[in-house]
Design a protein around this motif. Sequence first.
Motif, PDB file in Angstrom:
ATOM      1  N   UNK A   1      -6.373  -1.895  -5.648  1.00 58.06           N
ATOM      2  CA  UNK A   1      -6.264  -1.108  -4.426  1.00 58.06           C
ATOM      3  C   UNK A   1      -4.801  -0.983  -4.017  1.00 58.06           C
ATOM      4  N   UNK A   2      -4.050  -2.072  -4.125  1.00 61.20           N
ATOM      5  CA  UNK A   2      -2.623  -2.029  -3.800  1.00 61.20           C
ATOM      6  C   UNK A   2      -1.883  -1.059  -4.708  1.00 61.20           C
ATOM      7  N   UNK A   3      -2.305  -0.949  -5.965  1.00 56.15           N
ATOM      8  CA  UNK A   3      -1.676  -0.004  -6.883  1.00 56.15           C
ATOM      9  C   UNK A   3      -1.924   1.433  -6.446  1.00 56.15           C
ATOM     10  N   UNK A   4      -3.141   1.706  -5.940  1.00 59.03           N
ATOM     11  CA  UNK A   4      -3.424   3.043  -5.418  1.00 59.03           C
ATOM     12  C   UNK A   4      -2.542   3.346  -4.210  1.00 59.03           C
ATOM     13  N   UNK A   5      -2.390   2.354  -3.329  1.00 55.08           N
ATOM     14  CA  UNK A   5      -1.521   2.526  -2.154  1.00 55.08           C
ATOM     15  C   UNK A   5      -0.089   2.784  -2.598  1.00 55.08           C
ATOM     16  N   UNK A   6       0.375   2.013  -3.565  1.00 53.45           N
ATOM     17  CA  UNK A   6       1.745   2.152  -4.041  1.00 53.45           C
ATOM     18  C   UNK A   6       1.976   3.498  -4.707  1.00 53.45           C
ATOM     19  N   UNK A   7       0.974   3.978  -5.451  1.00 55.27           N
ATOM     20  CA  UNK A   7       1.115   5.264  -6.133  1.00 55.27           C
ATOM     21  C   UNK A   7       1.265   6.415  -5.154  1.00 55.27           C
ATOM     22  N   UNK A   8       0.587   6.327  -4.014  1.00 57.14           N
ATOM     23  CA  UNK A   8       0.624   7.410  -3.030  1.00 57.14           C
ATOM     24  C   UNK A   8       1.826   7.292  -2.104  1.00 57.14           C
ATOM     25  N   UNK A   9       2.139   6.077  -1.653  1.00 49.92           N
ATOM     26  CA  UNK A   9       3.149   5.895  -0.605  1.00 49.92           C
ATOM     27  C   UNK A   9       4.497   5.404  -1.098  1.00 49.92           C
ATOM     28  N   UNK A  10       4.533   4.711  -2.235  1.00 49.49           N
ATOM     29  CA  UNK A  10       5.741   4.027  -2.677  1.00 49.49           C
ATOM     30  C   UNK A  10       6.367   3.256  -1.514  1.00 49.49           C
ATOM     31  N   UNK A  11       5.636   2.294  -0.935  1.00 49.67           N
ATOM     32  CA  UNK A  11       6.108   1.648   0.282  1.00 49.67           C
ATOM     33  C   UNK A  11       7.194   0.604   0.069  1.00 49.67           C
ATOM     34  N   UNK A  12       7.348   0.125  -1.158  1.00 48.23           N
ATOM     35  CA  UNK A  12       8.343  -0.912  -1.410  1.00 48.23           C
ATOM     36  C   UNK A  12       7.853  -2.304  -1.056  1.00 48.23           C
ATOM     37  N   UNK A  13       7.009  -2.403  -0.047  1.00 46.07           N
ATOM     38  CA  UNK A  13       6.466  -3.682   0.406  1.00 46.07           C
ATOM     39  C   UNK A  13       5.026  -3.488   0.847  1.00 46.07           C
ATOM     40  N   UNK A  14       4.153  -4.393   0.432  1.00 47.99           N
ATOM     41  CA  UNK A  14       2.780  -4.433   0.920  1.00 47.99           C
ATOM     42  C   UNK A  14       2.552  -5.821   1.518  1.00 47.99           C
ATOM     43  N   UNK A  15       2.135  -5.842   2.778  1.00 46.64           N
ATOM     44  CA  UNK A  15       1.806  -7.088   3.462  1.00 46.64           C
ATOM     45  C   UNK A  15       0.289  -7.243   3.434  1.00 46.64           C
TER      46      UNK A  15
END
Length: 371
Positions: A295-309
């Motif tokens: 799920x974090x990978x999906x978030x990263x693919x869309x947002x490229x947030x640099x950090x996930x808390x």
Amino acid sequence: MDLSESARAVFAVLAGASTATRPRLAADAGLSKPTVSSAVAELEAAGLAAHSGTAAGAIGRSAAVYRLGPAAGAVLAVDLGPDRTRVRGCALDGTLLAEGDGTRAEAAGTVRAVLSELPTDAPLRTIVVAVGDVTTRDGTRMRPATAKAGPVYDQVAVALPPGVPVHLENNVNCAALAELHQGAARGRDTFGYLRIGVGIGLGVVIGGRVLRGANGAAGEVARLPFPWDESREPRREALEEHIGVRSLLRRTAEAWRDGDGPCPRTAERLFALAGEGHATALAMVGRHAADIGRLAAAVSAVLDPGLIVLGGAVGANPQLLPGVRTALAELSWPTEVVSSALGDSGTVVGATRLAVARGIQTVTGVGTGRH
């Protein structure tokens, strides 16, 4: 409230500083000392500021110190969590005045108890209620399509004082706001707050502001299509059902063997057993971490947030970090993953910050930028 422009500016600075001298008020508000003197006198006359002593200056002179006056008022923040209700009453400078914690069934009583502890001479300026729902952009109601907290909110609404503005905000957005200012994301203006608990949700912070989206539903990752399987059709909120704590415990019960001892009935017990090196518990925690990492990978693919808390009753457990980081690294570009620094208090902390900002706005009539 009918205040001069300079008085509004000085009040906002004083609320942010808790206490300040006139020279500091002048510097922070960008006003001349005579203008600040007039503004302070105006605020004192309205009961919005009060003298609170003196401070020694660098060359031996003393300067008067001011704080908010009783008429500045207070705010209330309510976190209607899935299991617990957390309530805080604060002054407009963020000072904690009263707090309470009760079960979901005790929500109305917890609110009443905190309200009874607030100073009687401090008007209640605003109330922020954090709910596990998508709310309208103006924060006046929950969207009918989600409305999970409706019955509990209706009970709490009866306990709220009439005539006080009430703002509804998504609980994950509140928690993300708290992590931005007081938690694991301090110093980072872009990140994702991924909550894993009974349900799942994502708070998206871009450029230091929480992204709400056109429908107020940004970050509703429970709505991602799942499963992606030729033999099965995706179902609404099936991903939340798969990653939520109930499914974790169900899968654990299915995998538990006769020689494993008593099967854990709570996530806390499962993680405790994993921490003790229990093989089946470790396997279940590892599998769950891998799911969260995907799920974090999906978030990263869309947002490229640099950090996930990672937050929430399950997500904040640091035992998940290695597995989440491994799965994410295999599927996406480098993204830092850390555990929440605020734990269960994150939502009410963020709701309090938002309530303070809105409370200041009710006095000054202008936005504060603090949220």
